[in-house]
Scaffold this motif. Sequence first.
Motif, PDB file in Angstrom:
ATOM      1  N   ARG A 126      -0.725  -0.321  -4.414  1.00 17.93           N
ATOM      2  CA  ARG A 126       0.063  -0.749  -5.564  1.00 17.93           C
ATOM      3  C   ARG A 126      -0.856  -1.337  -6.623  1.00 17.93           C
ATOM      4  O   ARG A 126      -1.906  -1.889  -6.310  1.00 17.93           O
ATOM      5  N   ASP A 127      -0.418  -1.209  -7.870  1.00 20.72           N
ATOM      6  CA  ASP A 127      -1.116  -1.805  -9.003  1.00 20.72           C
ATOM      7  C   ASP A 127      -0.069  -2.636  -9.744  1.00 20.72           C
ATOM      8  O   ASP A 127       0.739  -2.085 -10.499  1.00 20.72           O
ATOM      9  N   ASN A 128      -0.089  -3.935  -9.513  1.00 21.88           N
ATOM     10  CA  ASN A 128       0.934  -4.787 -10.108  1.00 21.88           C
ATOM     11  C   ASN A 128       0.812  -4.856 -11.636  1.00 21.88           C
ATOM     12  O   ASN A 128       1.810  -5.080 -12.324  1.00 21.88           O
ATOM     13  N   VAL A 169       3.421   1.956  -7.713  1.00 25.60           N
ATOM     14  CA  VAL A 169       3.041   2.118  -6.309  1.00 25.60           C
ATOM     15  C   VAL A 169       2.658   3.579  -6.095  1.00 25.60           C
ATOM     16  O   VAL A 169       3.253   4.479  -6.713  1.00 25.60           O
ATOM     17  N   PHE A 192       8.326  -6.643 -10.378  1.00 24.74           N
ATOM     18  CA  PHE A 192       7.671  -5.715  -9.449  1.00 24.74           C
ATOM     19  C   PHE A 192       6.759  -6.419  -8.447  1.00 24.74           C
ATOM     20  O   PHE A 192       6.791  -6.118  -7.259  1.00 24.74           O
ATOM     21  N   SER A 193       5.968  -7.351  -8.906  1.00 18.47           N
ATOM     22  CA  SER A 193       4.947  -7.954  -8.041  1.00 18.47           C
ATOM     23  C   SER A 193       5.533  -8.747  -6.879  1.00 18.47           C
ATOM     24  O   SER A 193       4.834  -9.025  -5.900  1.00 18.47           O
ATOM     25  N   THR A 194       6.784  -9.114  -6.973  1.00 15.82           N
ATOM     26  CA  THR A 194       7.409  -9.909  -5.907  1.00 15.82           C
ATOM     27  C   THR A 194       8.110  -9.044  -4.863  1.00 15.82           C
ATOM     28  O   THR A 194       8.555  -9.563  -3.837  1.00 15.82           O
ATOM     29  N   TYR A 195       8.213  -7.760  -5.135  1.00 15.69           N
ATOM     30  CA  TYR A 195       8.969  -6.861  -4.272  1.00 15.69           C
ATOM     31  C   TYR A 195       8.076  -6.133  -3.281  1.00 15.69           C
ATOM     32  O   TYR A 195       6.933  -5.779  -3.581  1.00 15.69           O
ATOM     33  N   ASN A 251       2.778  -1.923 -12.667  1.00 21.65           N
ATOM     34  CA  ASN A 251       4.107  -1.777 -12.039  1.00 21.65           C
ATOM     35  C   ASN A 251       4.237  -0.432 -11.334  1.00 21.65           C
ATOM     36  O   ASN A 251       5.269   0.247 -11.434  1.00 21.65           O
ATOM     37  N   ASN A 255       4.387  -7.673  -1.041  1.00 14.63           N
ATOM     38  CA  ASN A 255       3.794  -8.297  -2.220  1.00 14.63           C
ATOM     39  C   ASN A 255       2.448  -8.941  -1.893  1.00 14.63           C
ATOM     40  O   ASN A 255       1.618  -9.160  -2.774  1.00 14.63           O
TER      41      ASN A 255
END
Length: 114
Positions: free
Chosen positions: A71-73, A78, A29-32, A76, A53
């Motif tokens: 977003r909250d990485n 948004v 998720f964090s890379t998208y 996971n 990201n």
Amino acid sequence: QVQLVESGGGQVQPGGSLKLSCVASGFAFSTYTMSWYRQAPGKERELVASIANTGRTNYADSVKGRFTISRDNAKNTVYLQMNSLKLEDTAVYYCYATFLYGYWGQGTQVTVSS
């Protein structure tokens, strides 16, 4: 298995607020880049807002100053905070994740009606 699950839609009066959530699983998720799109009846699907990201955000002109994407990485997730809702915001709202691949959620209905 990739999943994007939206929630938070509903019916609200003009001027009201809603907060949409999209919980992701099955990918990094964090890379998208995460986005919200919407599709009103008889219209094309359109980009509402996106968040990279890096945290950089982008908004459609029609929602600037009213909607906020975040977003909250760690979770996971948004979010789309929607304030000062208008009749023309009525649509199905979709969560979309993109990086190496693109993934769509199933959508959540937002109805703005008096």
